[in-house]
Design a protein around this motif. Structure first.
Motif: not given
Length: 399
Positions: A377-387
């Motif tokens: 997937v595009p790098a900008d579409d990666l989701r980050w864990r907000r912890v």
């Protein structure tokens, strides 16, 4: 020195900043380093503390005994996240108590001993990398390798049953929560995790195995049952969450610029320095390490008063152009040795070499088996864990 956020509570920004949880740090970090290297921020727990962002100032906070870790667990002390740190442990004591605890456990993570684990870790990383292909392309590299590798390693070393991983995974994830509304769940998870480790320590004392907890439990002059429980808890939480996020983040950073991955494939001897550079470049936290001043201290052109909390932003220090040439670039052959990813001073990460071995062997296994690995997937579409200890939530890859 101008500190634009120190004049009133309404002017104090919340940390993490609104543009957090992505590959590149937002522009505020560079602005703070340049214009306000000592400034006020409000933590997720609602406490107002000082934030330092320059490399030299961060080193000072982490090494100067006037900045205390024990002070972070004193009554009324500022907190960063929802969970409260355990008192009387390696991360929450100062010398001489910290020195005593570290001396009792340091042999378990000594360089030579960790190196004896490397062949097994190499084999395990290879098996997990092979399993990635079995799942078919594309696959989630975090789920297939980045998470199970450090979990299996820390379980074997501590003597924690691997079949319990789903139980303690839920508890450890909650331990890093930055959401005040989850406070009840966080405290319940920490209590459950403490009870679990206390039961495990009792079992090791009664029937020792071939593991670190059993070894430490058998020492009559060593850690008390409570100290050993806290030691095991801290290692179990940090020992897999941190490495899992680093493996995922390192691969994501390399695949974001495929030329970096291709160079590492072509020059496998660079893996060692590449790991050090990625430790410097990849952010695990959008906040920082907390200390409490025990005296008035001149710092970064201002003064921190006794009792003030100070957050040392390691990720910002590792991108400081005063310390690193081209700090925002990944330079795979950069001379290693200056980054602060494992901390510095008395609280330098006990498991630093174990983490290095895991990271080196994970990258070696992947680059040798998947020379054409790419993001699915595009790098900008990666989701980050907000912890508190953050990273990419999933890493879809193809080959």
């Amino acid at each position: 020195m101008s500190c634009p956020y120190e004049h009133g509570a309404d002017d104090v920004p919340d940390i993490p900043f609104p543009d957090a949880f992505r590959f590149d740090p937002g522009p505020r970090w560079a602005h703070l380093r340049d214009e306000a290297p000592l400034t006020r921020v409000r933590t997720p727990a609602g406490d107002v503390v000082w934030l330092v962002t320059r490399y030299d100032d961060v080193r000072t906070v982490l090494t100067d005994p006037r900045f205390s870790r024990a002070g972070t667990v004193a009554p009324g002390a500022p907190r960063v996240a929802v969970s409260s740190p355990l008192p009387g442990t390696l991360p929450t004591t100062d010398p001489p108590e910290h020195t005593r605890l570290r001396r009792l456990v340091s042999a378990a993570f000594a360089y030579r001993r960790v190196e004896t684990y490397r062949p097994w870790i190499r084999e395990l990383a290879g098996q997990l990398a092979d399993g990635l292909a079995a799942d078919g392309s594309p696959a989630d590299l975090r789920a297939a390798l980045a998470l199970p590798l450090p979990i299996r390693v820390i379980c074997r070393l501590l003597g924690v049953p691997y079949e319990d991983r789903d139980r303690f995974r839920e508890w450890t994830e909650l331990a890093y929560s930055m959401v005040p509304a989850e406070a009840d769940r966080v405290h319940a998870a920490m209590a459950a995790l403490t009870d679990y480790l206390a039961g495990l320590v009792a079992a090791k004392r009664a029937d020792p195995g071939d593991d670190i907890l059993s070894e430490l439990a058998a020492d009559p002059a060593g850690l008390s049952p409570g100290e050993l429980t806290a030691f095991g808890l801290n290692l179990l939480v940090a020992g897999h969450e941190t490495s899992a996020n680093q493996i995922t983040g390192f691969v994501a950073a390399l695949l974001r610029d495929p030329a970096l991955w291709d160079r590492l494939v072509a020059e496998p001897a660079l893996v060692g320095t590449a790991v050090e550079e990625l430790l410097r470049h990849t952010r695990l936290s959008e906040t920082g390490q907390l200390r409490v001043a025990v005296k008035d201290v001149p710092l970064a052109g201002g003064t921190v008063r006794a009792g003030d909390g100070v957050m040392a932003a390691i990720a910002a220090a590792n991108r400081d152009p005063r310390a690193f040439d081209r700090p925002d670039e990944i330079v795979l052959d950069r001379e290693p040795g200056r980054h602060l990813a494992f901390g510095v001073g008395p609280h330098f990460c006990l498991g630093a070499h174990l983490a290095r071995v895991e990271l080196q062997e994970a990258l070696t296994a992947l680059t040798s088996r998947y020379p054409g690995l790419r993001l699915a997937v595009p790098a900008d579409d990666l989701r980050w864990r907000r912890v508190l200890v953050s990273g990419v939530d999933a890493l879809p890859v193809r080959w």
